[in-house]
Design a protein around this motif. Sequence first.
Motif, PDB file in Angstrom:
ATOM      1  N   ASN A  97       0.817  -1.211   0.000  1.00  0.00           N
ATOM      2  CA  ASN A  97       0.000   0.000   0.000  1.00  0.00           C
ATOM      3  C   ASN A  97       0.852   1.263   0.000  1.00  0.00           C
ATOM      4  OD1 ASN A  97      -2.352  -1.523   0.034  1.00  0.00           O
ATOM      5  ND2 ASN A  97      -2.489  -1.536   2.269  1.00  0.00           N
ATOM      6  N   HIS A  98       1.940   1.231   0.751  1.00  0.00           N
ATOM      7  CA  HIS A  98       2.810   2.404   0.811  1.00  0.00           C
ATOM      8  C   HIS A  98       3.434   2.680  -0.557  1.00  0.00           C
ATOM      9  CE1 HIS A  98       5.168   5.366   3.082  1.00  0.00           C
ATOM     10  NE2 HIS A  98       6.177   5.046   2.283  1.00  0.00           N
ATOM     11  N   GLU A 154       5.380   8.126  -3.852  1.00  0.00           N
ATOM     12  CA  GLU A 154       6.491   8.111  -4.795  1.00  0.00           C
ATOM     13  C   GLU A 154       7.797   7.949  -4.033  1.00  0.00           C
ATOM     14  OE1 GLU A 154       6.639  11.404  -7.404  1.00  0.00           O
ATOM     15  OE2 GLU A 154       4.723  10.969  -8.385  1.00  0.00           O
ATOM     16  N   GLY A 155       8.718   7.213  -4.630  1.00  0.00           N
ATOM     17  CA  GLY A 155      10.013   7.021  -4.012  1.00  0.00           C
ATOM     18  C   GLY A 155      11.079   7.834  -4.713  1.00  0.00           C
ATOM     19  N   ASP A 192       9.726   3.167   3.195  1.00  0.00           N
ATOM     20  CA  ASP A 192      10.238   4.183   2.266  1.00  0.00           C
ATOM     21  C   ASP A 192      11.320   3.603   1.370  1.00  0.00           C
ATOM     22  OD1 ASP A 192       8.542   6.194   3.108  1.00  0.00           O
ATOM     23  OD2 ASP A 192       9.950   6.995   4.587  1.00  0.00           O
ATOM     24  N   GLU A 193      12.203   2.790   1.936  1.00  0.00           N
ATOM     25  CA  GLU A 193      13.257   2.168   1.135  1.00  0.00           C
ATOM     26  C   GLU A 193      12.658   1.224   0.096  1.00  0.00           C
ATOM     27  OE1 GLU A 193      17.033   2.008   4.251  1.00  0.00           O
ATOM     28  OE2 GLU A 193      15.516   0.429   4.288  1.00  0.00           O
ATOM     29  N   ILE A 231      11.128   0.189  -5.675  1.00  0.00           N
ATOM     30  CA  ILE A 231      10.086   0.037  -6.689  1.00  0.00           C
ATOM     31  C   ILE A 231      10.185   1.144  -7.728  1.00  0.00           C
ATOM     32  CG2 ILE A 231       7.600   0.070  -7.105  1.00  0.00           C
ATOM     33  CD1 ILE A 231       8.696  -2.524  -5.832  1.00  0.00           C
ATOM     34  N   ASP A 232      10.450   2.373  -7.282  1.00  0.00           N
ATOM     35  CA  ASP A 232      10.559   3.478  -8.233  1.00  0.00           C
ATOM     36  C   ASP A 232      11.739   3.277  -9.175  1.00  0.00           C
ATOM     37  OD1 ASP A 232       9.005   6.436  -7.965  1.00  0.00           O
ATOM     38  OD2 ASP A 232       8.578   4.959  -6.421  1.00  0.00           O
TER      39      ASP A 232
END
Length: 200
Positions: free
Chosen positions: A29-30, A35-36, A160-161, A166-167
């Motif tokens: 979900n995060h 966006e990363g 966040d990492e 993923i980004d």
Amino acid sequence: MSRLLCVFLFSSFTGGLAAQGHQADDYRNHALRHEGDVIRGTKLFQSESLMCSKCHSVDGSASKAGPDLRSAGDAFGRRDLVAAVLDPSATIAPGYGTVLVETKDGQSHIGTLKQKTAEKVELMGMDGVVVTVAAENIKSQSGSAISLMPQGLHASLTRDEFTDLIDYLVSLQEPESALEDRVGMPREILELVKPIELKP
């Protein structure tokens, strides 16, 4: 069951247990809602701790044990990439299934099948090393439904990492596709057959 196979299955099982402690849905979900940072994601992909770059090439060479990710962002949507990292055994790319070879002299080898001929079998492990086994020395050869990619990889990352990683995967696109995503520019601008005249 060979000792190597036991270790492989145990590692996958314990990785899954670790992932339960770091709820996969929270990470999913995060990553889908935020966006990363591509630069941070690149560093994570190349880090020794995750070993992503040990198994995946990103230059189109398909030279490693896992699928080449050169255009992963073109081939798959963000949701699909998130799912692939969270549960690598759910969908295994054709030709990249895990293969176990046991030899007559008591050795076991696990990897993806790189070549098989009447004389030999070549396997590549997670470390990128190719092992060649003579056909006459093979006691058994079998496939596994468990991916060579470790289960629960996200458990070693913060949310966040994980999103940064993923980004980075999303950013792996052919140059033309990346340009379209950024500015909406078409891949090809056709020349007008008949010039137009602009009037004030």
